[in-house]
Write a protein that holds these residues in place. Structure first.
Motif, PDB file in Angstrom:
ATOM      1  N   ASP A 222       9.955  39.676 -12.018  1.00  0.00           N
ATOM      2  CA  ASP A 222      10.885  39.254 -13.072  1.00  0.00           C
ATOM      3  C   ASP A 222      12.164  38.644 -12.506  1.00  0.00           C
ATOM      4  O   ASP A 222      12.738  37.718 -13.088  1.00  0.00           O
ATOM      5  CB  ASP A 222      11.237  40.445 -13.969  1.00  0.00           C
ATOM      6  N   HIS A 223      12.606  39.173 -11.377  1.00  0.00           N
ATOM      7  CA  HIS A 223      13.836  38.684 -10.743  1.00  0.00           C
ATOM      8  C   HIS A 223      13.518  38.311  -9.286  1.00  0.00           C
ATOM      9  O   HIS A 223      13.655  39.150  -8.390  1.00  0.00           O
ATOM     10  CB  HIS A 223      14.933  39.748 -10.815  1.00  0.00           C
ATOM     11  N   PRO A 224      13.077  37.076  -9.044  1.00  0.00           N
ATOM     12  CA  PRO A 224      12.640  36.663  -7.702  1.00  0.00           C
ATOM     13  C   PRO A 224      13.764  36.743  -6.675  1.00  0.00           C
ATOM     14  O   PRO A 224      14.941  36.547  -6.990  1.00  0.00           O
ATOM     15  CB  PRO A 224      12.189  35.215  -7.906  1.00  0.00           C
ATOM     16  N   ALA A 225      13.368  37.014  -5.427  1.00  0.00           N
ATOM     17  CA  ALA A 225      14.349  37.107  -4.345  1.00  0.00           C
ATOM     18  C   ALA A 225      13.640  37.048  -3.004  1.00  0.00           C
ATOM     19  O   ALA A 225      12.423  37.250  -2.912  1.00  0.00           O
ATOM     20  CB  ALA A 225      15.167  38.390  -4.449  1.00  0.00           C
ATOM     21  N   ALA A 226      14.413  36.762  -1.971  1.00  0.00           N
ATOM     22  CA  ALA A 226      13.946  36.818  -0.588  1.00  0.00           C
ATOM     23  C   ALA A 226      14.816  37.814   0.160  1.00  0.00           C
ATOM     24  O   ALA A 226      16.039  37.843  -0.035  1.00  0.00           O
ATOM     25  CB  ALA A 226      14.016  35.449   0.067  1.00  0.00           C
ATOM     26  N   ILE A 227      14.183  38.645   0.984  1.00  0.00           N
ATOM     27  CA  ILE A 227      14.903  39.659   1.764  1.00  0.00           C
ATOM     28  C   ILE A 227      14.632  39.407   3.235  1.00  0.00           C
ATOM     29  O   ILE A 227      13.485  39.446   3.674  1.00  0.00           O
ATOM     30  CB  ILE A 227      14.462  41.075   1.367  1.00  0.00           C
ATOM     31  N   THR A 228      15.688  39.148   3.996  1.00  0.00           N
ATOM     32  CA  THR A 228      15.539  38.843   5.409  1.00  0.00           C
ATOM     33  C   THR A 228      16.042  39.989   6.276  1.00  0.00           C
ATOM     34  O   THR A 228      17.035  40.646   5.945  1.00  0.00           O
ATOM     35  CB  THR A 228      16.283  37.544   5.778  1.00  0.00           C
ATOM     36  N   VAL A 229      15.341  40.215   7.377  1.00  0.00           N
ATOM     37  CA  VAL A 229      15.745  41.277   8.300  1.00  0.00           C
ATOM     38  C   VAL A 229      17.052  40.906   8.988  1.00  0.00           C
ATOM     39  O   VAL A 229      17.910  41.749   9.218  1.00  0.00           O
ATOM     40  CB  VAL A 229      14.636  41.537   9.336  1.00  0.00           C
ATOM     41  N   GLY A 230      17.222  39.632   9.310  1.00  0.00           N
ATOM     42  CA  GLY A 230      18.421  39.165   9.995  1.00  0.00           C
ATOM     43  C   GLY A 230      19.444  38.597   9.035  1.00  0.00           C
ATOM     44  O   GLY A 230      19.325  38.731   7.804  1.00  0.00           O
ATOM     45  N   PRO A 231      20.455  37.932   9.561  1.00  0.00           N
ATOM     46  CA  PRO A 231      21.483  37.326   8.701  1.00  0.00           C
ATOM     47  C   PRO A 231      20.893  36.234   7.812  1.00  0.00           C
ATOM     48  O   PRO A 231      20.160  35.364   8.288  1.00  0.00           O
ATOM     49  CB  PRO A 231      22.481  36.740   9.708  1.00  0.00           C
ATOM     50  N   LYS A 232      21.234  36.268   6.531  1.00  0.00           N
ATOM     51  CA  LYS A 232      20.675  35.274   5.617  1.00  0.00           C
ATOM     52  C   LYS A 232      21.250  33.888   5.866  1.00  0.00           C
ATOM     53  O   LYS A 232      20.630  32.884   5.506  1.00  0.00           O
ATOM     54  CB  LYS A 232      20.908  35.707   4.169  1.00  0.00           C
ATOM     55  N   ILE A 252      19.505  45.178  -2.214  1.00  0.00           N
ATOM     56  CA  ILE A 252      18.060  45.447  -2.116  1.00  0.00           C
ATOM     57  C   ILE A 252      17.665  46.543  -3.099  1.00  0.00           C
ATOM     58  O   ILE A 252      16.645  46.444  -3.801  1.00  0.00           O
ATOM     59  CB  ILE A 252      17.680  45.840  -0.675  1.00  0.00           C
ATOM     60  N   ALA A 253      18.475  47.594  -3.167  1.00  0.00           N
ATOM     61  CA  ALA A 253      18.189  48.683  -4.100  1.00  0.00           C
ATOM     62  C   ALA A 253      18.202  48.186  -5.543  1.00  0.00           C
ATOM     63  O   ALA A 253      17.343  48.564  -6.355  1.00  0.00           O
ATOM     64  CB  ALA A 253      19.222  49.798  -3.921  1.00  0.00           C
ATOM     65  N   THR A 254      19.154  47.325  -5.864  1.00  0.00           N
ATOM     66  CA  THR A 254      19.222  46.753  -7.219  1.00  0.00           C
ATOM     67  C   THR A 254      17.992  45.913  -7.516  1.00  0.00           C
ATOM     68  O   THR A 254      17.414  45.991  -8.611  1.00  0.00           O
ATOM     69  CB  THR A 254      20.496  45.903  -7.368  1.00  0.00           C
ATOM     70  N   PHE A 255      17.575  45.104  -6.554  1.00  0.00           N
ATOM     71  CA  PHE A 255      16.379  44.269  -6.715  1.00  0.00           C
ATOM     72  C   PHE A 255      15.150  45.132  -6.991  1.00  0.00           C
ATOM     73  O   PHE A 255      14.365  44.850  -7.906  1.00  0.00           O
ATOM     74  CB  PHE A 255      16.170  43.422  -5.457  1.00  0.00           C
ATOM     75  N   LEU A 256      14.966  46.187  -6.213  1.00  0.00           N
ATOM     76  CA  LEU A 256      13.803  47.055  -6.384  1.00  0.00           C
ATOM     77  C   LEU A 256      13.827  47.745  -7.744  1.00  0.00           C
ATOM     78  O   LEU A 256      12.787  47.891  -8.398  1.00  0.00           O
ATOM     79  CB  LEU A 256      13.753  48.096  -5.259  1.00  0.00           C
ATOM     80  N   ALA A 257      15.019  48.155  -8.184  1.00  0.00           N
ATOM     81  CA  ALA A 257      15.136  48.850  -9.466  1.00  0.00           C
ATOM     82  C   ALA A 257      14.934  47.889 -10.640  1.00  0.00           C
ATOM     83  O   ALA A 257      14.229  48.217 -11.609  1.00  0.00           O
ATOM     84  CB  ALA A 257      16.500  49.523  -9.559  1.00  0.00           C
ATOM     85  N   MET A 258      15.531  46.705 -10.563  1.00  0.00           N
ATOM     86  CA  MET A 258      15.418  45.743 -11.664  1.00  0.00           C
ATOM     87  C   MET A 258      13.978  45.311 -11.890  1.00  0.00           C
ATOM     88  O   MET A 258      13.571  45.031 -13.017  1.00  0.00           O
ATOM     89  CB  MET A 258      16.289  44.516 -11.371  1.00  0.00           C
ATOM     90  N   ASN A 259      13.189  45.262 -10.811  1.00  0.00           N
ATOM     91  CA  ASN A 259      11.792  44.851 -10.931  1.00  0.00           C
ATOM     92  C   ASN A 259      10.837  46.036 -11.054  1.00  0.00           C
ATOM     93  O   ASN A 259       9.614  45.844 -11.058  1.00  0.00           O
ATOM     94  CB  ASN A 259      11.406  43.987  -9.734  1.00  0.00           C
TER      95      ASN A 259
END
Length: 473
Positions: A222-232, A252-259
């Motif tokens: 529902d809320h697309p995103a990219a999560i990078t291990v290093g600096p974005k 990241i926590a917000t992304f996981l909860a929203m989806n």
């Protein structure tokens, strides 16, 4: 790494190639794909036909994965479907290859009886020069044939047969008939035994890639995103709404909860949350004690408690908060409030049941590196990379623990973590353990306080044997 190899925790379940006929078939396929051959007469291959020994020989761990984005494969047997996929650059590759083999198993069984099948996971990107290129990878198509071209020849013969049946003057076409006879000598009777491999396309919407230091892409949520291990900032501009780095734990926590992708371990059904938390705490104690050079061989839980008291000042902040959560789970303490930015936060979560649960558990494992068992099950390559940096004492303890606890009940551990229908779980020969006796990361008990548990285990094993005998009768 030899400890892991000897205990079957690394390079396990590979397909052994030793007969001259199979080696010759492999070389024909390898030459067709890469223009190279191996001088080895004995090696082991993974799901895709990659052999670590040949990777060393050719000094190229990506000899079947040019540019790390178009995985090639060599199938000598359908038995390869149970093997792991080594040197993987995308989390979706193994599932796609497994599905291809399972959907074409009868055909592949017949084809590999006389020749190797070579192919490629094809997408529209041939090299990854920027992170934005990864977003052009949306569908993967598998193209495959034997080195002798049996599939293509069978398709050609089928077209000729159709023409022969439908064209009025085909009976007098000697050239057509002669070509059909020639092809049939190679393909056999394709009207009774068709030779056809499906050319399905597979979606690649949500995935992990090893490129650019590690990147998780979620496009079909529902809320697309990219999560990078290093600096974005190193990724440049990406064609997605949100990009966040591992340092942005609140986001990241917000992304996981929203989806709605995760759930707290203490609220998950059918598990012993207290035992799971205890296991995580034990691993944290082991990490500190190993760094201090303590011999960890044969430790019991009472020994670990003693080490926790001895090295209390060195234990990480995650330990203190998870210990508070453990007290709550055991009914002896208040509910601890754990903010999403706290280092312990992601240790309290697991993926909810959904199609991307393996990917989410992989992400959580990377966010919780001290939980070595979760790391081994969910993100093996990162586990191997981390293992190489550990003190010798920790290497020994973890290798022994995984061989004793995880290898003893792999099916039960995966079923408890992923669910019985987990798409990435590997088939096992062992019976599926009772899920209620294991936590989401496998068997709960790490060490025993006394000998009573040994007797309990004996009684449980004896009871299971009796049940199996009754079922057989």
């Amino acid at each position: 790494m030899m400890r892991l190899i000897e205990k079957g925790l690394m390079y396990g379940n590979l397909y052994h190639v030793s007969s001259p006929a199979l080696v010759a078939r492999y070389n024909r396929a390898l030459e067709r794909l890469s223009g190279k051959q191996t001088a080895l007469t004995d090696f082991h291959i993974d799901l895709s036909g990659y052999a670590p020994e040949i990777g060393v020989e050719l000094d190229d761990p990506l000899y079947l994965n040019p540019n790390g984005c178009n995985r090639q494969f060599i199938l000598l047997s359908t038995e390869q479907k149970t093997a792991p996929l080594l040197e993987s650059k995308f989390s979706t590759s193994r599932g796609i290859l497994r599905r291809f083999i399972e959907e074409n198993e009868a055909q592949l069984f017949a084809l590999t009886a006389r020749d190797a099948v070579a192919g490629e996971l094809v997408n529209s990107v041939y090299s990854v020069n920027s992170a934005a290129d990864l977003f052009d990878m949306r569908r993967v198509t598998i193209e495959a044939d034997t080195t002798g071209g049996h599939v293509a020849e069978a398709a050609k013969l089928s077209d000729m047969i159709e023409e022969f049946r439908t064209r009025d003057d085909a009976w007098w076409d000697d050239v057509l008939i002669a070509e059909m006879i020639t092809l049939a000598k190679t393909t056999g009777d394709v009207t009774r035994a068709p030779i056809r491999l499906s050319k399905d396309s597979y979606d690649q919407e949500n995935f992990w890639t090893a490129h650019f230091g590690g990147l998780y892409v979620f496009r079909s949520v529902d809320h697309p995103a990219a999560i990078t291990v290093g600096p974005k900032e190193d990724l440049g501009e990406l064609p997605i709404n949100f990009t966040m780095s591992f340092s942005e734990r609140n986001h990241i926590a917000t992304f996981l909860a929203m989806n709605d992708l995760v759930e707290p371990i203490v609220k998950a059904k059918g598990i012993n949350a207290a035992a799971i938390l205890r296991q995580k705490l034990d691993f944290m104690i082991v990490d500190v004690a190993a760094s201090a050079g303590i011999n960890l061989t044969g430790l019991r839980r009472s020994d670990l408690r003693g080490l926790a008291r001895r090295y209390a000042a060195e234990l990480p902040e995650e330990f203190r908060v998870l210990n508070e959560l453990l007290r709550w789970a055991e009914g002896g303490g208040p509910w601890p409030r754990i903010a999403s930015g706290h280092p312990a936060y992601f240790y309290t979560l697991r993926a909810k049941p959904h199609k991307d649960r393996d990917l989410i558990n992989m992400l959580l494992a990377e966010l919780c590196p001290l939980d070595v068992r979760q790391l081994f099950i969910c993100h093996k390559q990162l586990f191997y990379d981390s293992y190489a940096t550990w003190p010798d004492e920790k290497k020994t303890y973890v290798a022994d623990f995984l061989a004793r606890e995880y290898q003893a009940d792999k099916a039960g551990a995966r079923a408890a973590l992923f669910g019985a229908d987990a798409p990435l779980s590997e088939p096992e020969n062992e019976e599926l353990g009772i899920v209620a006796q294991v936590g989401p990361w496998g068997r709960i008990s790490i060490s025993r306080d006394d000998g009573d548990d040994d007797e309990d285990d004996k009684r449980r094993r004896k009871g299971r044997k009796k049940k199996r005998r009754r079922d057989d009768d």
